[in-house]
Design a protein around this motif. Structure first.
Motif, PDB file in Angstrom:
ATOM      1  N   GLU A 220      -7.259   4.484  -0.792  1.00  0.00           N
ATOM      2  CA  GLU A 220      -7.602   3.706  -1.992  1.00  0.00           C
ATOM      3  C   GLU A 220      -8.460   4.515  -2.961  1.00  0.00           C
TER       4      GLU A 220
ATOM      5  N   ALA B  80       2.626   1.833  -3.322  1.00  0.00           N
ATOM      6  CA  ALA B  80       1.694   2.317  -4.354  1.00  0.00           C
ATOM      7  C   ALA B  80       1.387   3.790  -4.128  1.00  0.00           C
ATOM      8  N   ALA B  81       1.221   4.143  -2.861  1.00  0.00           N
ATOM      9  CA  ALA B  81       0.908   5.533  -2.536  1.00  0.00           C
ATOM     10  C   ALA B  81       2.070   6.442  -2.940  1.00  0.00           C
TER      11      ALA B  81
ATOM     12  N   ILE C 281       0.818  -1.209   0.000  1.00  0.00           N
ATOM     13  CA  ILE C 281       0.000   0.000   0.000  1.00  0.00           C
ATOM     14  C   ILE C 281       0.858   1.268   0.000  1.00  0.00           C
TER      15      ILE C 281
ATOM     16  N   HIS D 299       2.080   7.068  -6.602  1.00  0.00           N
ATOM     17  CA  HIS D 299       1.044   8.046  -6.954  1.00  0.00           C
ATOM     18  C   HIS D 299       1.495   9.455  -6.571  1.00  0.00           C
TER      19      HIS D 299
ATOM     20  N   VAL E 230      -5.884   6.910  -4.991  1.00  0.00           N
ATOM     21  CA  VAL E 230      -4.737   6.450  -5.785  1.00  0.00           C
ATOM     22  C   VAL E 230      -5.207   6.051  -7.186  1.00  0.00           C
TER      23      VAL E 230
ATOM     24  N   ALA F  87      -6.144   4.147 -10.302  1.00  0.00           N
ATOM     25  CA  ALA F  87      -6.624   2.762 -10.308  1.00  0.00           C
ATOM     26  C   ALA F  87      -5.536   1.806 -10.792  1.00  0.00           C
TER      27      ALA F  87
ATOM     28  N   TRP G 124      -3.135   0.909  -7.908  1.00  0.00           N
ATOM     29  CA  TRP G 124      -3.585   0.221  -6.680  1.00  0.00           C
ATOM     30  C   TRP G 124      -3.165  -1.253  -6.775  1.00  0.00           C
TER      31      TRP G 124
ATOM     32  N   THR H 141     -10.018  -4.593  -6.196  1.00  0.00           N
ATOM     33  CA  THR H 141     -10.889  -3.838  -5.292  1.00  0.00           C
ATOM     34  C   THR H 141     -12.170  -4.625  -4.984  1.00  0.00           C
TER      35      THR H 141
END
Ligand code: ADP
Ligand code: MG
Length: 713
Positions: free
Chosen positions: A693, A610-611, A607, A614, A696, A698, A701, A705
Motif C-alpha cells: 500500500e 491495483a498492484a 489489491i 501500478h 502503489v 494513491a 489504491w 486508507t
C-alpha cells in the motif's frame, strides 16, 4: 436514511427523559391503584407477577403507545446471537365489520411464541424442534422504538425453549441476581443489619467505547462492511503518538451525533451521562449512570443499537468492534459492578473508617475469593474473536485476571492478616500552589488502568469485556461466582460465631474467617503494572491462570467446575452451560471464517489488480524512457522491487488460501486450527499488503486508507 424523531428544544432535557418508556411514572398515572401496587411488588420486591393484572396493564400500555404514534408491538429479547431480536405485530386487528380496531391483550403482553429453530441453541434444540416462548419481564420498562415514522412498542422479554431451557442472556442474568441476593442477605443477617432490607440487587454501569468513521468511506471498505474491522491498512504517519485525542475537543459533526444519540437514549430512559474522545483518533466513549444489572444490560443493548442508527443520520458509521484498526487502541466496555440493598446502601462502599467496617470487608473478601477461584471463568466469559485483538496487547487489560485494590484497602487487608486492623489510610489534601485555586481532597491511592478488575472507590470495574459484547453474560458469571463466595463466607461465619454470639465472639469469628480468606486468595491481588513482562512471570509463580486467547479460554466454559457452580446456584443447567460453550466456539470459527474469506477476496479482486495496474505503469515508464534514449536504471530497479512486493503478497495469499481450506467436525479443533495456522497466515498477508500500500500510486489504491478513515470527520 431514517428521519430523526422530534427534536429536543431548549431546556427540555429533564422533561424529555423517559418520555418513551412505560415507566413507573406513567404506570402510576394510568393504572388502577391496585394494579399499579401489584406490579410494583413484582418490580421492586421480586414477587411473582399476578397474571390477573395482565389484561389491564396491556390495555393501558397499548393506549399509551398508540397515543405516542405506535403502530406495532414486539417482544424484544436477547437470543444467544449476542444481539437483540424482535418480530413486529400490528396493534390493529380487523373488527369483523370491515374496519380495524386497536387490540392488545394480556396474553399478547405476557407471552409470545417466536420460532426458536432459527436462533442459536448450542445443541439445546434440534433444527426441527422449533417451539420457544418469550415471557414479559415486567421489571424492565417497555419502551417505544422510533425508527423514522415507524414506532414500535418494545416489550423486554426472556426467551425460553419449549423444554424450559433458557435460550437467551437475560434469564440466566435474572437467576444469577437472585442467587446472589439470597447469599448476600445471609451476610447482612449475620451482621444484624438486615432491618427493612428485603432485597439485594447487583448494579452495573457499562462504559462503551466506539469508533466513528465517515459513512461514504465505510462503504468503500468491504472488510468494514462485512467484518466491522479493517483487515488491511498501512499505518498513517500520525496515529495516536501525540496523545492528542483523549479528552480533546469533540469535533462538530461528532458532537452533533452524540447530542442526537443521547436525546434518543434519554427518551427511552437510558440515563446517559458522560461523553468524551477516547485515546485513538476517531474513538469515543459514552457512559450511562449505573442501574440494576438486568436493566443496565437491556439499556446497554438499546444503547449500541441507537449509536449505530443515529450515526447513519449524521453520515457516519459507529464501529463497535473491539479492534477496527490495527496500530491504535481497540475498544472495550468497562463493566462497573456493585451490590446494593433495596434501601439504597451500596455494599461495596468502604465508608470513612473502613478498618472498622467488617461488613464491607466481608463483601470485599467475597469478591476477592470469587475472582481468585474463578479467574479462568471470568477470562472465558469475555472470550471472543474480536476481544483477542485487545487482551494482552499493551492497550487493554492483560489476559491474566487480577484485582487492583489500591493502597488503602491493601493496607487494611494486610492489617487483618496480622490481627485487628487499627487504621484507614487517608489521602489528605492536595495544595495546588496557586492561592486562587482550591485545595483538593486527595484519594488515598492512585488509579491503575492496566488492571482487568479494579476497585474504583465503591465498585469494581471489570475492564476486559469486549465493546461488542452484551454485558448480560459477564454479569451472570460475576454474580454467580460472588454468590458462591458469599455462601461460603456466610456458612463459615455462622459456624465460627455459633448461635447468639457475644460481640467479642462475633468479632473473633469475622477476623478469623477473613484472615483465612485473605491468606488463601490474596495472590489474585496485584497493584503493579499489568502490562509488564515481570508481571507475567510473577503471575505464573503465583499460579494464576494465563489463558492467552479465546481458544485457550473456551474449554473453561464446559469444565466440571463451571457446570457444578452454575447448577448449584440454579443459574444454568449442565445442558445450558454446554450450549453457551458450543455457541461461543462456533461463533469464533464462523467469524474467522468470514474474515479469511473476505481477506482472500479483497486480495484477489482489489489489491492484486491495483498492484498490477501500478506495475504496468512502471513497466510502461521503463519502455518509454528507454525509447527516449534516457538511462532508466532507477526505474527498472523500482519496478523489480515492486514486483518483489507483489510476489510477497501472492505467496502469502497462497498460504492463507491453503490453511483456510481446512475443515474439521470438531469445533474446538477447528478453532485451534484458525488460531494456530490461519491467523498467523493472515497476519503475514496483511503485512505484505500493508507494505504494498505504501508503494502503489494513491489514485490506484482501491480503498480508503487509515489516514482518511481515522481523521476525516
Ligand atoms: P470512573 O471515573 O471510575 O470510571 P465514574 O463515576 O465515571 O467512575 O463511573 C463510571 C461508571 O460506573 C458509570 O457508569 C457509573 O454510573 C458507574 N457506577 C458508579 N457507581 C456504581 C455502582 N455502585 N455500581 C455500578 N456502577 C457504578
Ligand atoms: Mg471507568
Amino acid at each position: 436514511m431514517p428521519d430523526a424523531p422530534p427534536p429536543i428544544t431548549a431546556g427540555s432535557m429533564d422533561t424529555i427523559f423517559g418520555v418513551d418508556t412505560f415507566s413507573k411514572h406513567v404506570m402510576q398515572k394510568r393504572l388502577p391503584k391496585a394494579v399499579y401496587k401489584s406490579l410494583l411488588r413484582t418490580i421492586d420486591h421480586g414477587e411473582p407477577l399476578d397474571p390477573h393484572i395482565a389484561d389491564i396493564v396491556a390495555a393501558s400500555m397499548k393506549d399509551w403507545a398508540v397515543e405516542r404514534g405506535a403502530t406495532h408491538f414486539t417482544h424484544w429479547f436477547q437470543p444467544l446471537t449476542g444481539l437483540t431480536a424482535e418480530k413486529h405485530d400490528s396493534l390493529v386487528s380487523p373488527d369483523g365489520m370491515g374496519g380495524g380496531i386497536y387490540n392488545f391483550s394480556g396474553a399478547d403482553l405476557t407471552q409470545s411464541e417466536p420460532d426458536a429453530s432459527s436462533f442459536p441453541s448450542g445443541g439445546l434444540r434440534a433444527t426441527f424442534e422449533a417451539r420457544g416462548y418469550t415471557a414479559w419481564d415486567a421489571t424492565s420498562p417497555a419502551f417505544l422504538n422510533r425508527h423514522g415514522t415507524a414506532v414500535t412498542l418494545s416489550i423486554p422479554t426472556g426467551f425460553v425453549s419449549w423444554t424450559g431451557e433458557a435460550l437467551d442472556t437475560k434469564i440466566p442474568l435474572l437467576r444469577s441476581m437472585e442467587a446472589l441476593a439470597k447469599q448476600a442477605i445471609r451476610i447482612l443477617q449475620f451482621f444484624g443489619s438486615d432491618g427493612g432490607i428485603t432485597r439485594v440487587v447487583t448494579t452495573v454501569g457499562p462504559e462503551q467505547e466506539y469508533f466513528l468513521v465517515d459513512r461514504e468511506l465505510f462503504y468503500k471498505r468491504p472488510d468494514l462492511v462485512t467484518c466491522e474491522r479493517t483487515l488491511f491498512g498501512a499505518r498513517p504517519p500520525k496515529g495516536q503518538q501525540l496523545d492528542d485525542h483523549y479528552f480533546g475537543a469533540i469535533p462538530a459533526r461528532v458532537l452533533a451525533f452524540m447530542a442526537d444519540a443521547e436525546a434518543e437514549l434519554f427518551r427511552v430512559g437510558v440515563p446517559v451521562k458522560t461523553r468524551h474522545n477516547e485515546v485513538a483518533p476517531g474513538q469515543y466513549e459514552i457512559a450511562p449512570l449505573f442501574e440494576t444489572s438486568h436493566i443496565a444490560s437491556d439499556h446497554q443493548m438499546v444503547l449500541m443499537e441507537i449509536l449505530r442508527r443515529v450515526a447513519e443520520r449524521h453520515g457516519l458509521k459507529a464501529l463497535l468492534h473491539e479492534k477496527p484498526f490495527a496500530g491504535v487502541n481497540g475498544s472495550g466496555k468497562h463493566n462497573n459492578w456493585s451490590m446494593a440493598t433495596d434501601t439504597g446502601v451500596n455494599l461495596l462502599d468502604p465508608q470513612d473508617d473502613t478498618h472498622t467496617n467488617m461488613q464491607f470487608l466481608t463483601f470485599l473478601c467475597a469478591v476477592i475469593r470469587a475472582v481468585d477461584i474463578h479467574a479462568d471463568l471470568l477470562r472465558a466469559c469475555i472470550a471472543a474473536a474480536g476481544n483477542d485483538h485487545r487482551l494482552g496487547a499493551n492497550e487493554a487489560p492483560p489476559a491474566i485476571i487480577s484485582i487492583f485494590l489500591g493502597d488503602m484497602l491493601t493496607d487494611i487487608l494486610n492489617q487483618v492478616e496480622q490481627g485487628l486492623p487499627k487504621r484507614t489510610l487517608k489521602g489528605g489534601m492536595l495544595d495546588l500552589g496557586a492561592s486562587t485555586l482550591p485545595d483538593l481532597p486527595r484519594h488515598s491511592g492512585d488509579r491503575n488502568r492496566t488492571s482487568p478488575f479494579a476497585f474504583t472507590g465503591n465498585k469494581f470495574e471489570f475492564r476486559a469485556v469486549g465493546s461488542t459484547a452484551s454485558v448480560a453474560w459477564p454479569n451472570t458469571v460475576l454474580n454467580t461466582i460472588v454468590a458462591e463466595s458469599l455462601d461460603y463466607l456466610a456458612s463459615e461465619l455462622e459456624k465460627a460465631a455459633g448461635a447468639n454470639p457475644s460481640a467479642a465472639r462475633m468479632q473473633a469469628a469475622v477476623l478469623g474467617v477473613l484472615k483465612k480468606t485473605i491468606k488463601e486468595h490474596k495472590r489474585v491481588c496485584f497493584d503493579g503494572d499489568g502490562y509488564s513482562p515481570d508481571w507475567h512471570a510473577e503471575a505464573a509463580r503465583r499460579g494464576l491462570p494465563h489463558l492467552r486467547d479465546s481458544v485457550d479460554a473456551f474449554p473453561v466454559l464446559k469444565a466440571k467446575k463451571t457446570v457444578d457452580l452454575f447448577k448449584k446456584y440454579g443459574v444454568l443447567t449442565k445442558a445450558e452451560v454446554e450450549s453457551r460453550y458450543h455457541i461461543a466456539v462456533e461463533k469464533y470459527v464462523k467469524q474467522l471464517g468470514i474474515e479469511v474469506e473476505m481477506m482472500i477476496t479483497m486480495t484477489r479482486t482489489m489489491i492484486l489488480p491495483a498492484a498490477l495496474r501500478h506495475q504496468t505503469l512502471l513497466a510502461a515508464a521503463v519502455t518509454a524512457t528507454e525509447n527516449a534514449g534516457v538511462d532508466c536504471d532507477d526505474t527498472v530497479k523500482s519496478l523489480e522491487a515492486f514486483a518483489g512486493l507483489v510476489t510477497a503478497v501472492r505467496t502469502a495469499l497462497v498460504v492463507v488460501e491453503t490453511t483456510a481450506a481446512h475443515d474439521d467436525d470438531d469445533p474446538l479443533r477447528h478453532a485451534t486450527h484458525f488460531r494456530s495456522k490461519v491467523r498467523p497466515a493472515m497476519a503475514t498477508l496483511r503485512e505484505a499488503v500493508d507494505e504494498l500500500e505504501t508503494h502503489v500510486a494513491a489514485d490506484l489504491w482501491p480503498m480508503p486508507t487509515y489516514r482518511e478513515l481515522l481523521f476525516l470527520k
